[in-house]
Design a protein around this motif. Structure first.
Motif, PDB file in Angstrom:
ATOM      1  N   SER A 109     -79.664  14.238  39.104  1.00 17.19           N
ATOM      2  CA  SER A 109     -79.102  13.503  38.221  1.00 17.19           C
ATOM      3  C   SER A 109     -77.834  12.822  38.600  1.00 17.19           C
ATOM      4  CB  SER A 109     -79.121  14.388  36.595  1.00 17.19           C
ATOM      5  OG  SER A 109     -77.937  15.246  36.710  1.00 17.19           O
ATOM      6  N   ARG A 110     -77.336  13.276  39.428  1.00 15.50           N
ATOM      7  CA  ARG A 110     -75.870  12.793  39.606  1.00 15.50           C
ATOM      8  C   ARG A 110     -76.111  11.415  40.289  1.00 15.50           C
ATOM      9  NH1 ARG A 110     -72.355  16.025  43.402  1.00 15.50           N
ATOM     10  NH2 ARG A 110     -70.429  15.537  41.870  1.00 15.50           N
ATOM     11  N   ALA A 111     -75.026  10.552  40.329  1.00 17.47           N
ATOM     12  CA  ALA A 111     -74.964   9.278  41.024  1.00 17.47           C
ATOM     13  C   ALA A 111     -75.364   9.459  42.574  1.00 17.47           C
ATOM     14  CB  ALA A 111     -73.914   8.657  40.687  1.00 17.47           C
ATOM     15  N   ARG A 112     -75.841   8.447  43.052  1.00 16.32           N
ATOM     16  CA  ARG A 112     -76.021   8.703  44.668  1.00 16.32           C
ATOM     17  C   ARG A 112     -74.646   8.880  45.503  1.00 16.32           C
ATOM     18  NH1 ARG A 112     -80.235   7.744  47.846  1.00 16.32           N
ATOM     19  NH2 ARG A 112     -80.273   7.427  49.842  1.00 16.32           N
ATOM     20  N   GLY A 113     -73.641   8.055  45.029  1.00 16.53           N
ATOM     21  CA  GLY A 113     -72.413   8.177  45.626  1.00 16.53           C
ATOM     22  C   GLY A 113     -71.849   9.699  45.627  1.00 16.53           C
ATOM     23  N   SER A 114     -72.179  10.134  44.292  1.00 12.82           N
ATOM     24  CA  SER A 114     -71.610  11.602  44.113  1.00 12.82           C
ATOM     25  C   SER A 114     -72.411  12.598  45.065  1.00 12.82           C
ATOM     26  CB  SER A 114     -71.476  12.184  42.749  1.00 12.82           C
ATOM     27  OG  SER A 114     -70.926  11.298  41.989  1.00 12.82           O
ATOM     28  N   GLN A 115     -73.814  12.347  45.370  1.00  8.73           N
ATOM     29  CA  GLN A 115     -74.710  13.145  46.071  1.00  8.73           C
ATOM     30  C   GLN A 115     -74.299  12.995  47.385  1.00  8.73           C
ATOM     31  OE1 GLN A 115     -78.302  11.430  45.045  1.00  8.73           O
ATOM     32  NE2 GLN A 115     -78.712  12.798  43.422  1.00  8.73           N
ATOM     33  N   ILE A 116     -73.942  11.786  48.087  1.00  8.61           N
ATOM     34  CA  ILE A 116     -73.333  11.737  49.283  1.00  8.61           C
ATOM     35  C   ILE A 116     -72.136  12.389  49.631  1.00  8.61           C
ATOM     36  CG2 ILE A 116     -72.537  10.023  51.134  1.00  8.61           C
ATOM     37  CD1 ILE A 116     -75.511   9.836  50.754  1.00  8.61           C
ATOM     38  N   VAL A 137     -68.753  10.108  54.797  1.00 14.76           N
ATOM     39  CA  VAL A 137     -69.347   9.349  53.841  1.00 14.76           C
ATOM     40  C   VAL A 137     -70.729   8.520  54.371  1.00 14.76           C
ATOM     41  CG1 VAL A 137     -69.249   7.601  51.711  1.00 14.76           C
ATOM     42  CG2 VAL A 137     -67.785   9.679  51.877  1.00 14.76           C
ATOM     43  N   ALA A 138     -69.957   7.499  55.132  1.00 19.17           N
ATOM     44  CA  ALA A 138     -70.783   6.708  56.032  1.00 19.17           C
ATOM     45  C   ALA A 138     -71.939   7.161  56.882  1.00 19.17           C
ATOM     46  CB  ALA A 138     -69.889   5.693  56.680  1.00 19.17           C
ATOM     47  N   LYS A 139     -71.566   8.193  57.367  1.00 23.51           N
ATOM     48  CA  LYS A 139     -72.505   9.189  58.305  1.00 23.51           C
ATOM     49  C   LYS A 139     -73.550   9.449  57.457  1.00 23.51           C
ATOM     50  CE  LYS A 139     -72.994  13.587  60.171  1.00 23.51           C
ATOM     51  NZ  LYS A 139     -72.218  14.979  60.670  1.00 23.51           N
ATOM     52  N   TYR A 140     -73.380  10.319  56.248  1.00 21.02           N
ATOM     53  CA  TYR A 140     -74.429  10.695  55.465  1.00 21.02           C
ATOM     54  C   TYR A 140     -75.073   9.738  54.636  1.00 21.02           C
ATOM     55  CZ  TYR A 140     -73.011  15.610  56.413  1.00 21.02           C
ATOM     56  OH  TYR A 140     -72.709  16.597  57.186  1.00 21.02           O
ATOM     57  N   ILE A 146     -82.172   5.137  52.170  1.00 20.82           N
ATOM     58  CA  ILE A 146     -82.643   4.675  50.869  1.00 20.82           C
ATOM     59  C   ILE A 146     -83.733   5.810  50.210  1.00 20.82           C
ATOM     60  CG2 ILE A 146     -82.323   2.263  51.056  1.00 20.82           C
ATOM     61  CD1 ILE A 146     -85.554   2.207  51.147  1.00 20.82           C
ATOM     62  N   GLY A 147     -83.752   7.043  51.036  1.00 23.57           N
ATOM     63  CA  GLY A 147     -84.509   8.000  50.615  1.00 23.57           C
ATOM     64  C   GLY A 147     -83.756   9.085  49.525  1.00 23.57           C
ATOM     65  N   THR A 148     -84.399  10.090  49.008  1.00 25.44           N
ATOM     66  CA  THR A 148     -83.804  11.054  48.154  1.00 25.44           C
ATOM     67  C   THR A 148     -82.717  11.815  48.908  1.00 25.44           C
ATOM     68  OG1 THR A 148     -85.991  11.131  46.911  1.00 25.44           O
ATOM     69  CG2 THR A 148     -84.524  13.198  46.670  1.00 25.44           C
ATOM     70  N   VAL A 149     -81.504  12.224  48.433  1.00 23.01           N
ATOM     71  CA  VAL A 149     -80.498  12.945  48.835  1.00 23.01           C
ATOM     72  C   VAL A 149     -80.820  14.228  48.500  1.00 23.01           C
ATOM     73  CG1 VAL A 149     -78.126  13.454  49.158  1.00 23.01           C
ATOM     74  CG2 VAL A 149     -79.205  11.033  48.716  1.00 23.01           C
ATOM     75  N   PRO A 150     -81.264  15.439  49.324  1.00 25.79           N
ATOM     76  CA  PRO A 150     -81.485  16.538  48.762  1.00 25.79           C
ATOM     77  C   PRO A 150     -80.039  17.329  48.503  1.00 25.79           C
ATOM     78  CG  PRO A 150     -81.384  16.456  51.192  1.00 25.79           C
ATOM     79  CD  PRO A 150     -81.457  15.182  50.894  1.00 25.79           C
ATOM     80  N   ARG A 151     -80.208  18.274  47.792  1.00 30.46           N
ATOM     81  CA  ARG A 151     -78.948  19.065  47.477  1.00 30.46           C
ATOM     82  C   ARG A 151     -78.615  20.047  48.873  1.00 30.46           C
ATOM     83  NH1 ARG A 151     -78.122  24.254  45.573  1.00 30.46           N
ATOM     84  NH2 ARG A 151     -80.612  24.773  45.367  1.00 30.46           N
ATOM     85  N   PRO A 152     -77.185  19.799  49.102  1.00 24.48           N
ATOM     86  CA  PRO A 152     -76.772  20.659  50.320  1.00 24.48           C
ATOM     87  C   PRO A 152     -77.096  22.246  49.972  1.00 24.48           C
ATOM     88  CG  PRO A 152     -74.964  19.057  49.672  1.00 24.48           C
ATOM     89  CD  PRO A 152     -76.306  19.025  48.643  1.00 24.48           C
TER      90      PRO A 152
END
Length: 197
Positions: A109-116, A137-140, A146-152
């Motif tokens: 539910s978090r913003a993509r930037g927060s996920q990264i 940040v640029a690396k991740y 543009i895909g889903t960012v999984p939870r670390p």
């Protein structure tokens, strides 16, 4: 002030809803107090992300200072202070991890930037420069495209299961109202006491 409920979670949610109408910023902000295995205390502000009859939930990097404290000593205190309402709520209790499903749902539910950012930040550890963080940040961002960012795996949530919840309302001439709800464990009934101010 007279209590109209014997359920502290109902009273807390009422006070939080009222704070949302008057607090200029982050009515869900809370001071989180932890202690390491030696008893050395530490306190910082975090955001409440969920509350129900099970307790109060926040999320963090498990490798942060607070993550280490809670792994060593799974007890915590919380303080909500709503200056606009002249109220505060104190909470003390045991701490447990949220389920992976809860953590996944909140992370999604978090913003993509927060996920990264959760991937990029080695929270609480030394940072050589702001540029070094921006590179991570640029690396991740490139890694996940543009895909889903999984939870670390190093990022999840904690639930404070309260044994003590105190409600404080400012009064004239410092004759404040204080009510405290206490219980032995999460299965025990609440005991309610009024305290001297």
């Amino acid at each position: 002030m007279e209590l109209k409920t014997e359920n502290p979670f109902q009273l807390f949610e009422q006070w939080l809803d009222e704070a949302k109408e008057s607090e200029p910023n982050d009515p869900n902000a809370m001071a989180l107090a932890t202690a390491d295995s030696t008893g050395q205390p530490s306190v910082r502000m975090v955001l409440l992300k969920d509350v129900d009859e099970r307790g109060f939930v926040f999320y963090t990097n498990l490798e942060s200072n607070k993550g280490h404290d809670l792994a060593e000593n799974p007890k915590a205190g919380l303080l909500f202070h709503w200056k606009s309402k002249r109220r505060q709520v104190r909470v003390k209790g045991l701490v447990e991890a949220v389920s992976p499903e809860e953590a996944d749902a909140y992370f999604a539910s978090r913003a993509r930037g927060s996920q990264i950012g959760a991937w990029a930040s080695d929270q609480s550890r030394p940072l050589e420069s702001k540029f070094a963080l921006e590179k991570r940040v640029a690396k991740y961002a490139a890694q996940f495209g543009i895909g889903t960012v999984p939870r670390p795996e190093h990022w999840s949530g904690f639930r404070i299961v309260p044994q003590y919840i105190e409600f404080w309302q400012d009064g004239k001439f410092r004759l404040h109202d204080r009510f405290v709800f206490t219980r032995e464990d999460s299965q025990s009934p609440w005991q309610i006491d009024r305290l001297y101010p």
